[in-house]
Design a protein around this motif. Structure first.
Motif, PDB file in Angstrom:
ATOM      1  N   TYR A 288      -0.836  12.417   1.846  1.00  0.00           N
ATOM      2  CA  TYR A 288      -1.000  11.315   1.594  1.00  0.00           C
ATOM      3  C   TYR A 288      -0.925  10.262   0.619  1.00  0.00           C
ATOM      4  N   MET A 289      -1.277  10.965  -0.705  1.00  0.00           N
ATOM      5  CA  MET A 289      -1.234  10.589  -2.041  1.00  0.00           C
ATOM      6  C   MET A 289       0.068  10.679  -2.073  1.00  0.00           C
ATOM      7  N   VAL A 290       0.680  11.507  -1.948  1.00  0.00           N
ATOM      8  CA  VAL A 290       2.771  11.802  -2.073  1.00  0.00           C
ATOM      9  C   VAL A 290       3.215  10.764  -1.631  1.00  0.00           C
ATOM     10  N   VAL A 291       2.765  10.157  -0.529  1.00  0.00           N
ATOM     11  CA  VAL A 291       3.612   9.161   0.831  1.00  0.00           C
ATOM     12  C   VAL A 291       3.179   7.665  -0.565  1.00  0.00           C
ATOM     13  N   LEU A 292       1.787   7.435  -1.177  1.00  0.00           N
ATOM     14  CA  LEU A 292       1.734   6.509  -1.519  1.00  0.00           C
ATOM     15  C   LEU A 292       2.589   6.508  -2.813  1.00  0.00           C
ATOM     16  N   TYR A 293       2.251   7.416  -3.775  1.00  0.00           N
ATOM     17  CA  TYR A 293       3.073   7.254  -5.421  1.00  0.00           C
ATOM     18  C   TYR A 293       4.567   7.030  -5.190  1.00  0.00           C
ATOM     19  N   LYS A 294       5.157   7.484  -3.403  1.00  0.00           N
ATOM     20  CA  LYS A 294       6.762   7.129  -3.328  1.00  0.00           C
ATOM     21  C   LYS A 294       7.013   6.184  -3.148  1.00  0.00           C
ATOM     22  N   LYS A 295       5.931   5.235  -2.437  1.00  0.00           N
ATOM     23  CA  LYS A 295       5.910   3.797  -2.631  1.00  0.00           C
ATOM     24  C   LYS A 295       6.429   2.914  -3.604  1.00  0.00           C
ATOM     25  N   TYR A 296       5.635   3.501  -4.822  1.00  0.00           N
ATOM     26  CA  TYR A 296       5.798   2.887  -6.490  1.00  0.00           C
ATOM     27  C   TYR A 296       6.661   3.777  -6.770  1.00  0.00           C
ATOM     28  N   SER A 297       7.306   4.896  -7.293  1.00  0.00           N
ATOM     29  CA  SER A 297       8.179   5.350  -7.484  1.00  0.00           C
ATOM     30  C   SER A 297       9.414   5.221  -7.663  1.00  0.00           C
TER      31      SER A 297
END
Length: 377
Positions: A288-297
């Motif tokens: 879940y954290m990977v999906v969240l961080y990718k929204k910003y990266s």
């Protein structure tokens, strides 16, 4: 004299754009849009050619197919956004270089840093657009895309697919563990259900049922062939019932595929979901954290790839535009490769998801600074 009362100011005047800025910015946005309009239909044609037999075999309604390709367009464009953006900048900047327009611009006394200004404004516009899309639009399209794919294309049709979520094991909270042999997302029913509760690393109770069904009206579950075993110091107690209604602390989303959930949640819902999973002590929180961080990266990548593309293509080379495109394609696919590899590593291991998601941006950010310094010379 200038009649200030009748003078009209446009947005570009307020920002302070010159004719040169408007010219480059227009080419930036127009080429990027053209690249999307060119490659998205190609992606659709390839996808249709691969899935047409399955669509005909499962007799999928045309309305469902049309909705699927609407979601596919957004999902596909978002997934390959870095490549589309990078190649579009390489393309039109190489044309400027081959026509000696860049030489003329820099010879007029404009610094290379000032030359970059309209590119960075274009990157800002694209970044904001991609950021908002990633927060609100892409999750919905991801849900539609995955629903169609899992429903109609994996297996022998809708009914077959929905029963394919098998052997689901979840930690609901630090004390409770959930297991189902299979879960049907359409009928909201799970099979071979088991819920175990532990106290001080010892099992204190276990609930089993051959079937468990969600009742949306009163937010309860109906258990069939219900059995509850409570472990006692002097002996165990056993409770049985052919059918029993009960309330539990877990949600239906605990029974669905992990990546499927993460990709289909908007920013607010994803943050709430992550907080809930952390409270439950979920072991697969990195997904879940990977999906969240990718929204910003991903939006930040627009700036990095823009600088690299300008630095690579602003020089006139012997190979012309073809050489610039070759270098550009290699760098763009290198970025996507790093992004996918490190994302997978974070999902499958204890590697920091923040570092995994942002490493491609950090690596290519350093590359952008190096190429920019060489380009200035």
């Amino acid at each position: 004299m200038i009649d200030k009362k009748n003078k009209k100011f446009s947005l570009s005047d307020l920002v302070g754009l010159t004719i040169l800025d408007k010219y480059i910015l227009k080419r930036y946005l127009a080429t990027f849009s053209a690249m999307l309009l060119l490659f998205v239909p190609i992606g659709i044609i390839i996808d249709v050619s691969e899935k047409i037999n399955k669509m005909i075999e499962n007799k999928i309604p045309l309305s469902e197919i049309a909705i699927y390709y609407y979601h596919f367009t957004i999902y596909f464009a978002n997934s390959l956004f870095p490549i589309f953006l990078f190649l579009s900048i390489i393309w039109f900047t190489s044309k400027l270089a081959n026509n000696t327009e860049i030489i003329a611009i820099l010879s007029s006394g404009i610094s290379f840093t000032r030359f970059l200004r309209p590119y960075l404004i274009g990157a800002s516009i694209v970044s904001v657009f991609v950021l908002l899309m990633g927060f609100y639009v892409v999750p919905k399209s991801s849900e539609g895309f995955n629903y169609f794919r899992y429903t109609y294309l994996r297996g022998n049709g809708k009914e077959a697919m929905m029963g394919n979520v098998t052997d689901v094991y979840r930690q609901i909270n630090p004390k409770e563990f959930l297991y189902v042999n299979s879960f049907n997302a359409e009928t909201k029913m799970a099979f071979n259900f088991a819920l175990e509760r532990f106290e001080k690393q010892k099992m204190v109770s276990k609930i089993t049922a051959t079937r468990i069904k969600w009742n949306p009206k009163d937010s309860t579950y109906t258990l069939y062939d219900y059995a509850k075993r409570t472990v006692g110091e002097l002996g165990d107690t056993l409770e049985r019932a052919s059918e029993k209604e009960a309330k539990f602390s877990f949600d239906l989303e605990d029974l669905t595929p992990v990546v499927y959930i993460a990709e289909t949640l908007s920013l607010h819902k994803l943050n709430d979901f992550i907080d809930k999973q952390k409270e439950r002590g979920a072991s697969n929180i990195n997904v879940y954290m990977v999906v969240l961080y990718k929204k910003y990266s991903v939006p930040v990548a627009a700036f990095i790839l823009t600088i690299i593309a300008v630095a690579v293509s602003s020089m006139k080379r012997r190979g012309g535009m073809g050489m610039n495109l070759t270098i550009g394609i290699a760098i763009a696919f290198g970025y996507v490769f790093f992004d996918k590899i490190f994302g997978t590593i974070a999902e499958k291991s204890t590697f920091s998801p923040f570092l995994a998601v942002w490493f491609p941006n950090m690596f290519f950010g350093v590359l952008a600074i190096y190429l920019l310094r060489n380009a200035k010379r």
